[in-house]
Scaffold this motif. Structure first.
Motif, PDB file in Angstrom:
ATOM      1  N   ASN A  84     -18.565  40.975  55.680  1.00 53.97           N
ATOM      2  CA  ASN A  84     -18.985  41.594  54.618  1.00 53.97           C
ATOM      3  C   ASN A  84     -16.960  41.326  53.461  1.00 53.97           C
ATOM      4  N   GLN A  85     -16.456  41.097  54.596  1.00 56.17           N
ATOM      5  CA  GLN A  85     -14.673  41.341  53.674  1.00 56.17           C
ATOM      6  C   GLN A  85     -14.405  39.049  53.757  1.00 56.17           C
ATOM      7  N   GLU A  86     -14.525  39.197  54.339  1.00 54.12           N
ATOM      8  CA  GLU A  86     -14.546  37.172  54.210  1.00 54.12           C
ATOM      9  C   GLU A  86     -15.709  36.521  53.578  1.00 54.12           C
ATOM     10  N   PHE A  87     -16.768  37.101  53.833  1.00 55.63           N
ATOM     11  CA  PHE A  87     -17.466  36.017  53.252  1.00 55.63           C
ATOM     12  C   PHE A  87     -18.103  36.638  51.959  1.00 55.63           C
TER      13      PHE A  87
ATOM     14  N   ALA B 193     -10.202  35.350  61.964  1.00 58.07           N
ATOM     15  CA  ALA B 193      -9.614  33.851  61.316  1.00 58.07           C
ATOM     16  C   ALA B 193     -10.993  32.782  61.790  1.00 58.07           C
ATOM     17  N   THR B 194     -11.686  32.745  62.672  1.00 64.25           N
ATOM     18  CA  THR B 194     -12.784  31.987  62.769  1.00 64.25           C
ATOM     19  C   THR B 194     -13.570  32.035  61.604  1.00 64.25           C
ATOM     20  N   ILE B 195     -14.110  33.462  61.152  1.00 66.94           N
ATOM     21  CA  ILE B 195     -14.516  33.883  59.953  1.00 66.94           C
ATOM     22  C   ILE B 195     -14.541  33.422  58.756  1.00 66.94           C
ATOM     23  N   ARG B 196     -12.920  33.436  58.451  1.00 67.94           N
ATOM     24  CA  ARG B 196     -12.287  32.364  57.320  1.00 67.94           C
ATOM     25  C   ARG B 196     -12.545  31.012  57.523  1.00 67.94           C
TER      26      ARG B 196
END
Length: 299
Positions: free
Chosen positions: A234-237, A209-212
Motif C-alpha cells: 500500500n505504501q510503495e504503490f 526494495a523489490t516493490i519499489r
C-alpha cells in the motif's frame, strides 16, 4: 487502462476453506482479498472450499474490501469454481495457468451466461490472468486482447520459474515481468506483480526494495501471501505527497506553456513534454486526486 479501473495496490491471498483466516481477512488493510480455491487448498478439500465460498465472500466484503476469487484448472473443476464464484460481491476472478487467449474467451463466455441468469450487470466480474509458463510469453499480446473482461495480468513467479528451469530470483524474473508490463500497457490493462518470489516474505526490507523497483518498472499493485506484506504494498504503490505535488506542478506548467504556444517547457530544472505529462497524469490517477487541489475530490 481507464480512469474507472480499480486501484488494487495489495491483493492478499486467503485460503477459502480456513475459517479463521477468512474471519480476519477484512482487517488486514488489503485493497482486495483473493479467496483462494487453488494452490492453498489441498485436493481433498477443494469441494469444501467451494461450498464455503458464499459465506466467505459475505464475510470479507462486509467492510468494503474488494473480493476476488482464484479458481482452479483443469476445465471441469474450473467450471464448478466459476459457478460457485458468480455472485454480486465478487469483483474479479484470478485465472491461473493462462497459456493462450482461448481460455480467457471461454471463461468470459461462461460468465456472460451466469451473469445473465443471475440478473447481474453484463461484464461485472472482471478477470486477472496469471502467466505461469514460458509457453505463454509469445502469446501475451493475444491474451491481453482476448476479452473486455480482462483487467490485468500477473506473472506467477513460482510456477513460471519451474517451467523455465530457473530459480525465482529477481535477476531471472526481471525480463518476464517487464514483458508483462509492456503487454499490459499495449492493451490498456493493469500490470500487476513484482520481480521476485511471492513465497519470500521473511525479509520485509528486501521485499520493500523489490516493490519499489516494481513501481519504477510500471507495476501498479501485486498479490501477497502474508499480512505483513500488505502495508508495504500500500505504501510503495501509493504516490507520495511530493510526487503528487510534482505531478500537479508539471501539468500546470505544461498547460501554461500550451497557452503561450509552446510544446515543451521546464519545471524544477527538467524539460516537460508530452511523455512527462502522461506520467504525471498517471501519478494523479493512481493517487485518486485532481490535477487542481482546489477541485472537488482533490487533496
Amino acid at each position: 487502462m481507464s480512469s474507472a479501473s480499480p486501484i488494487w495496490r495489495s491483493m492478499l491471498f486467503v485460503p477459502a476453506h480456513i475459517e479463521r483466516f477468512v474471519a480476519r481477512a477484512h482487517e488486514r488493510g488489503a485493497d482486495a482479498c483473493i479467496l483462494d480455491l487453488e494452490d492453498s487448498v489441498p485436493p481433498p478439500q477443494k469441494a469444501a472450499a467451494r461450498d464455503a465460498l458464499a459465506a466467505a465472500v459475505q464475510q470479507v466484503s462486509r467492510a468494503g474490501t474488494s473480493v476476488l476469487v482464484r479458481v482452479n484448472q483443469p476445465w471441469e473443476v474450473l467450471c464448478e469454481d466459476i459457478e460457485a464464484a458468480v455472485m454480486p460481491a465478487v469483483q474479479a476472478l484470478v485465472l491461473p495457468k493462462v497459456n493462450d487467449p482461448g481460455l480467457v474467451r471461454e471463461v468470459a463466455a461462461r460468465l456472460d451466461r451466469l451473469e445473465s441468469a443471475q440478473g447481474l450487470d453484463a461484464g461485472k466480474i472482471r478477470l486477472i490472468a496469471q502467466i505461469e509458463d514460458v509457453h505463454a510469453l509469445p502469446r501475451l499480446d493475444q491474451i491481453a486482447g482476448s476479452s473486455p473482461r480482462l483487467l490485468g495480468m500477473i506473472l506467477g513467479s513460482e510456477d513460471f520459474s519451474a517451467s523455465a528451469g530457473m530459480e525465482p530470483v529477481p535477476e531471472a524474473l526481471l525480463a518476464p515481468n517487464q514483458q508483462i508490463v509492456f503487454a499490459c500497457r499495449r492493451a490498456g490493462l493493469l500490470p500487476f506483480g513484482f520481480p521476485g518470489s511471492i513465497a519470500d516474505f521473511s525479509d520485509l526490507e528486501r521485499f520493500r526494495a523489490t516493490i519499489r523497483l516494481a513501481r519504477q518498472l510500471g507495476f501498479v499493485g501485486a498479490f501477497c501471501i502474508h499480512p505483513n506484506q500488505v502495508g508495504i504494498l500500500n505504501q510503495e504503490f501509493t504516490p507520495s505527497q511530493q510526487g503528487i505535488a510534482d505531478a500537479r506542478g508539471i501539468l500546470a506548467a505544461y498547460e501554461a506553456a500550451l497557452r503561450s504556444g509552446q510544446g515543451a517547457t521546464a519545471y524544477d530544472g527538467k524539460m516537460i513534454d508530452p511523455p512527462v505529462v502522461l506520467r504525471a497524469q498517471e501519478v494523479l490517477r493512481r493517487a485518486g486526486v485532481a490535477a487542481n487541489p482546489h477541485e472537488a475530490g482533490g487533496s
